[in-house]
Design a protein around this motif. Structure first.
Motif, PDB file in Angstrom:
ATOM      1  N   GLY A   1       0.800  -1.234   0.000  1.00 19.64           N
ATOM      2  CA  GLY A   1       0.000   0.000   0.000  1.00 19.64           C
ATOM      3  C   GLY A   1       0.819   1.263   0.000  1.00 19.64           C
ATOM      4  O   GLY A   1       0.417   2.276   0.579  1.00 19.64           O
ATOM      5  N   GLY A   2       1.983   1.236  -0.636  1.00 19.52           N
ATOM      6  CA  GLY A   2       2.908   2.357  -0.604  1.00 19.52           C
ATOM      7  C   GLY A   2       2.367   3.680  -1.086  1.00 19.52           C
ATOM      8  O   GLY A   2       2.846   4.730  -0.684  1.00 19.52           O
ATOM      9  N   GLU A   3       1.339   3.661  -1.951  1.00 18.24           N
ATOM     10  CA  GLU A   3       0.817   4.937  -2.435  1.00 18.24           C
ATOM     11  C   GLU A   3      -0.085   5.619  -1.416  1.00 18.24           C
ATOM     12  O   GLU A   3      -0.419   6.781  -1.544  1.00 18.24           O
ATOM     13  N   GLY A   4      -0.498   4.913  -0.369  1.00 16.22           N
ATOM     14  CA  GLY A   4      -1.246   5.532   0.716  1.00 16.22           C
ATOM     15  C   GLY A   4      -2.754   5.478   0.591  1.00 16.22           C
ATOM     16  O   GLY A   4      -3.467   5.882   1.502  1.00 16.22           O
TER      17      GLY A   4
ATOM     18  N   LYS B   1      -5.234   2.648  15.819  1.00 19.39           N
ATOM     19  CA  LYS B   1      -3.857   2.504  15.360  1.00 19.39           C
ATOM     20  C   LYS B   1      -3.851   1.754  14.037  1.00 19.39           C
ATOM     21  O   LYS B   1      -4.521   0.743  13.885  1.00 19.39           O
ATOM     22  N   CYS B   2      -3.076   2.267  13.104  1.00 21.96           N
ATOM     23  CA  CYS B   2      -2.902   1.598  11.822  1.00 21.96           C
ATOM     24  C   CYS B   2      -1.408   1.551  11.526  1.00 21.96           C
ATOM     25  O   CYS B   2      -0.730   2.580  11.575  1.00 21.96           O
ATOM     26  N   THR B   3      -0.915   0.375  11.235  1.00 27.15           N
ATOM     27  CA  THR B   3       0.493   0.194  10.896  1.00 27.15           C
ATOM     28  C   THR B   3       0.576  -0.266   9.451  1.00 27.15           C
ATOM     29  O   THR B   3      -0.075  -1.238   9.065  1.00 27.15           O
ATOM     30  N   MET B   4       1.363   0.458   8.665  1.00 23.44           N
ATOM     31  CA  MET B   4       1.560   0.085   7.270  1.00 23.44           C
ATOM     32  C   MET B   4       3.009  -0.349   7.096  1.00 23.44           C
ATOM     33  O   MET B   4       3.929   0.364   7.512  1.00 23.44           O
ATOM     34  N   VAL B   5       3.197  -1.509   6.494  1.00 25.29           N
ATOM     35  CA  VAL B   5       4.532  -2.038   6.234  1.00 25.29           C
ATOM     36  C   VAL B   5       4.723  -2.085   4.727  1.00 25.29           C
ATOM     37  O   VAL B   5       3.975  -2.761   4.027  1.00 25.29           O
ATOM     38  N   GLU B   6       5.694  -1.354   4.242  1.00 27.56           N
ATOM     39  CA  GLU B   6       5.986  -1.301   2.810  1.00 27.56           C
ATOM     40  C   GLU B   6       7.492  -1.480   2.637  1.00 27.56           C
ATOM     41  O   GLU B   6       8.272  -0.738   3.222  1.00 27.56           O
ATOM     42  N   ILE B   7       7.901  -2.465   1.840  1.00 30.09           N
ATOM     43  CA  ILE B   7       9.331  -2.722   1.676  1.00 30.09           C
ATOM     44  C   ILE B   7       9.979  -1.817   0.630  1.00 30.09           C
ATOM     45  O   ILE B   7      11.199  -1.722   0.557  1.00 30.09           O
ATOM     46  N   ASP B   8       9.162  -1.135  -0.165  1.00 32.65           N
ATOM     47  CA  ASP B   8       9.680  -0.313  -1.256  1.00 32.65           C
ATOM     48  C   ASP B   8       9.675   1.158  -0.842  1.00 32.65           C
ATOM     49  O   ASP B   8       8.703   1.876  -1.048  1.00 32.65           O
TER      50      ASP B   8
ATOM     51  N   LEU C   1      11.203   3.631  -2.120  1.00 31.04           N
ATOM     52  CA  LEU C   1      11.064   4.522  -3.272  1.00 31.04           C
ATOM     53  C   LEU C   1       9.595   4.732  -3.632  1.00 31.04           C
ATOM     54  O   LEU C   1       9.182   5.839  -3.983  1.00 31.04           O
ATOM     55  N   MET C   2       8.785   3.686  -3.515  1.00 28.48           N
ATOM     56  CA  MET C   2       7.347   3.813  -3.787  1.00 28.48           C
ATOM     57  C   MET C   2       6.712   4.801  -2.822  1.00 28.48           C
ATOM     58  O   MET C   2       5.908   5.656  -3.211  1.00 28.48           O
ATOM     59  N   VAL C   3       7.067   4.704  -1.569  1.00 31.04           N
ATOM     60  CA  VAL C   3       6.488   5.596  -0.554  1.00 31.04           C
ATOM     61  C   VAL C   3       6.916   7.042  -0.800  1.00 31.04           C
ATOM     62  O   VAL C   3       6.073   7.949  -0.816  1.00 31.04           O
ATOM     63  N   THR C   4       8.198   7.278  -1.007  1.00 32.67           N
ATOM     64  CA  THR C   4       8.665   8.653  -1.182  1.00 32.67           C
ATOM     65  C   THR C   4       8.166   9.260  -2.498  1.00 32.67           C
ATOM     66  O   THR C   4       7.787  10.427  -2.534  1.00 32.67           O
ATOM     67  N   THR C   5       8.137   8.456  -3.563  1.00 24.91           N
ATOM     68  CA  THR C   5       7.639   8.954  -4.849  1.00 24.91           C
ATOM     69  C   THR C   5       6.146   9.266  -4.762  1.00 24.91           C
ATOM     70  O   THR C   5       5.681  10.292  -5.267  1.00 24.91           O
ATOM     71  N   SER C   6       5.395   8.393  -4.113  1.00 23.11           N
ATOM     72  CA  SER C   6       3.952   8.619  -3.962  1.00 23.11           C
ATOM     73  C   SER C   6       3.685   9.870  -3.139  1.00 23.11           C
ATOM     74  O   SER C   6       2.794  10.663  -3.464  1.00 23.11           O
TER      75      SER C   6
ATOM     76  N   LEU D   1       1.918  11.779  -5.847  1.00 24.20           N
ATOM     77  CA  LEU D   1       0.553  11.207  -5.839  1.00 24.20           C
ATOM     78  C   LEU D   1      -0.227  11.638  -4.599  1.00 24.20           C
ATOM     79  O   LEU D   1      -0.862  10.842  -3.934  1.00 24.20           O
ATOM     80  N   LYS D   2      -0.187  12.901  -4.300  1.00 26.68           N
ATOM     81  CA  LYS D   2      -0.857  13.402  -3.088  1.00 26.68           C
ATOM     82  C   LYS D   2      -2.353  13.103  -3.076  1.00 26.68           C
ATOM     83  O   LYS D   2      -2.948  12.944  -2.023  1.00 26.68           O
ATOM     84  N   GLU D   3      -2.961  12.995  -4.256  1.00 28.40           N
ATOM     85  CA  GLU D   3      -4.393  12.699  -4.329  1.00 28.40           C
ATOM     86  C   GLU D   3      -4.728  11.315  -3.764  1.00 28.40           C
ATOM     87  O   GLU D   3      -5.824  11.075  -3.299  1.00 28.40           O
ATOM     88  N   TRP D   4      -3.779  10.408  -3.816  1.00 34.52           N
ATOM     89  CA  TRP D   4      -3.997   9.042  -3.334  1.00 34.52           C
ATOM     90  C   TRP D   4      -4.047   9.004  -1.806  1.00 34.52           C
ATOM     91  O   TRP D   4      -4.753   8.189  -1.238  1.00 34.52           O
ATOM     92  N   SER D   5      -3.293   9.843  -1.168  1.00 40.93           N
ATOM     93  CA  SER D   5      -3.154   9.726   0.289  1.00 40.93           C
ATOM     94  C   SER D   5      -3.369  11.062   0.977  1.00 40.93           C
ATOM     95  O   SER D   5      -2.496  11.586   1.645  1.00 40.93           O
ATOM     96  N   ASP D   6      -4.533  11.602   0.825  1.00 40.52           N
ATOM     97  CA  ASP D   6      -4.843  12.913   1.389  1.00 40.52           C
ATOM     98  C   ASP D   6      -5.282  12.857   2.843  1.00 40.52           C
ATOM     99  O   ASP D   6      -6.039  13.678   3.320  1.00 40.52           O
TER     100      ASP D   6
END
Length: 88
Positions: free
Chosen positions: A47-50, A64-71, A73-78, A82-87
């Motif tokens: 769920g790296g894009e948020g 509480k919500c914990t998100m685990v993303e191994i990528d 680069l996906m998180v920082t790029t998103s 991609l601010k619209e994805w994770s507002d």
């Protein structure tokens, strides 16, 4: 007005689009959330894009919500493009 679509590809495979984002993530998250009487803690694997996180946080019972993303680069790029994805 017209707004261009944004598309996320990972290893050459289309993962998500801005124009199809809401329906996909809503159907991914809400059935499971509504199936539980009182969801307090949520884990998101990937769920790296948020967008999944955005949908989970629409439920006011979540403490509480914990998100685990191994990528990373996906998180920082998103976060940057991609601010619209994770507002949330």
């Amino acid at each position: 007005l017209f707004a261009p679509n944004k598309v996320v590809f990972l290893d050459g495979v289309k993962q998500s689009t801005l124009n199809g984002d809401a329906g996909y993530h809503e159907s991914l998250v809400h059935p499971g959330m509504f199936a539980h009487d009182h969801p307090k803690r949520v884990a998101i694997i990937g769920g790296g894009e948020g967008a999944t996180l955005r949908e989970v946080l629409k439920h006011d019972t979540v403490e509480k919500c914990t998100m685990v993303e191994i990528d990373e680069l996906m998180v920082t790029t998103s976060h940057k493009h991609l601010k619209e994805w994770s507002d949330c």
